[in-house]
Write a protein that holds these residues in place. Structure first.
Motif, short mmCIF file in Angstrom:
data_model
loop_
_atom_site.label_atom_id
_atom_site.label_comp_id
_atom_site.label_asym_id
_atom_site.label_seq_id
_atom_site.Cartn_x
_atom_site.Cartn_y
_atom_site.Cartn_z
N ASP A 94 26.68 6.68 -14.24
CA ASP A 94 28.09 7.02 -14.16
C ASP A 94 28.38 8.25 -14.78
O ASP A 94 29.65 9.01 -14.51
CB ASP A 94 29.31 6.03 -14.15
CG ASP A 94 29.05 4.67 -13.41
OD1 ASP A 94 28.40 4.88 -12.35
OD2 ASP A 94 29.13 3.67 -13.82
N VAL A 95 27.81 8.81 -15.98
CA VAL A 95 28.19 9.58 -16.85
C VAL A 95 27.44 10.86 -16.84
O VAL A 95 26.12 10.76 -17.13
CB VAL A 95 28.39 9.34 -18.46
CG1 VAL A 95 28.67 10.30 -19.08
CG2 VAL A 95 29.10 7.96 -18.45
N PRO A 96 28.13 12.03 -16.35
CA PRO A 96 27.18 13.40 -16.20
C PRO A 96 26.68 13.89 -17.39
O PRO A 96 27.53 13.90 -18.40
CB PRO A 96 28.00 14.14 -15.29
CG PRO A 96 29.54 13.72 -15.48
CD PRO A 96 29.45 12.06 -15.84
N ASP A 152 26.46 20.61 -14.26
CA ASP A 152 26.51 19.37 -14.07
C ASP A 152 24.95 18.76 -14.39
O ASP A 152 24.73 17.68 -13.95
CB ASP A 152 26.78 18.80 -12.70
CG ASP A 152 26.66 17.28 -12.32
OD1 ASP A 152 26.84 16.69 -13.40
OD2 ASP A 152 26.50 17.04 -11.34
N ARG A 209 22.84 11.90 -14.57
CA ARG A 209 24.09 10.99 -14.77
C ARG A 209 23.38 9.50 -15.15
O ARG A 209 22.68 8.93 -14.49
CB ARG A 209 24.75 10.63 -13.60
CG ARG A 209 25.32 11.79 -12.57
CD ARG A 209 26.07 11.40 -11.55
NE ARG A 209 27.43 10.89 -11.53
CZ ARG A 209 28.35 11.63 -11.84
NH1 ARG A 209 28.30 12.82 -11.95
NH2 ARG A 209 29.53 10.99 -12.19
N LYS A 264 26.76 4.76 -19.66
CA LYS A 264 27.51 4.83 -20.58
C LYS A 264 26.96 4.71 -21.85
O LYS A 264 27.04 5.39 -23.04
CB LYS A 264 28.88 4.02 -20.36
CG LYS A 264 29.92 4.18 -21.65
CD LYS A 264 31.21 3.24 -21.22
CE LYS A 264 32.32 3.68 -22.07
NZ LYS A 264 33.27 2.67 -21.99
N ALA A 287 25.00 7.72 -22.64
CA ALA A 287 25.56 9.04 -22.76
C ALA A 287 25.68 9.81 -23.89
O ALA A 287 25.34 11.10 -23.92
CB ALA A 287 26.90 8.82 -21.80
#
Length: 199
Positions: free
Chosen positions: A34-36, A46, A51, A54, A57
């Motif tokens: 979920d985290v780019p 981007d 992605r 979490k 990331a």
């Protein structure tokens, strides 16, 4: 000088690709979170759709942000066409190759073709300053480790077994000791490990 880190995504049995240089599901975790992840510097984007979870990331983003130079072999350069002159991280790329840069290929890109592992590391250190030099694993990475020029080994271990293919450490000979891991971080479908090379 910047830290030289040999880094790649790897299967649990030590392969970075199959015999045909296909990575299969090794990079799935890069695109399933979920985290780019943002490609660093002034050309922040981007990250090409990257992605991560979490859990991964902060580690991945800080690793990418630290990179000044990526070092790669000619085989990977040819496979990805040098990322069309836009590396995923860092400002410069050093390609270890006996062949020169292809004529007319992205003249604006800071890509340097250097013959031999030691000369390539010297060029990368000149370009990186205090920033990290990320050495792609495989034959070139193994040669640089064997020459005693790698400071750390970072592995993103994915729970898949290849059975055969291109080895993380290439065809490295001899015994090379690493310290205990100073990073052990579990992400989704990946385990991040980082070791200092014992001197």
């Amino acid at each position: 000088m910047g830290t030289v880190i040999m880094h790649s995504v790897v299967s649990v049995d030590g392969f970075i690709a199959d015999e045909n240089d296909e990575v299969g599901s090794l990079h799935d975790w890069y695109f399933s979170g979920d985290v780019p992840i943002v490609a660093g510097g002034d050309h922040a984007e981007d990250g090409g759709g990257i992605r991560v979870s979490k859990a991964s990331a902060e580690y991945v983003q800080s690793m990418w942000d630290s990179i000044g130079v990526i070092m790669m072999g000619r085989t990977l350069f040819d496979l990805v066409n040098g990322w069309e002159g836009r590396p995923p991280a860092g400002d410069h790329v050093v390609v270890v190759s006996h062949r020169p840069k292809p004529e007319g290929w992205h003249p604006e890109a800071s890509y340097h073709f250097v013959e031999g592992a030691k000369a390539a590391v010297e060029k990368a250190q000149e370009l990186a300053g205090e920033r990290t030099i990320a050495v792609n694993a495989g034959e070139v990475g193994g040669q640089i480790l064997a020459a005693g020029l790698v400071d750390e080994v970072a592995m993103d271990v994915v729970p898949v077994v290849f059975g055969s293919g291109k080895r993380y450490f290439g065809g490295i000979d001899g015994h090379h000791l690493l310290e205990d891991p100073d990073v052990v971080l579990q992400g989704d479908r990946v385990l991040h490990l980082k070791y200092k090379v014992r001197r």
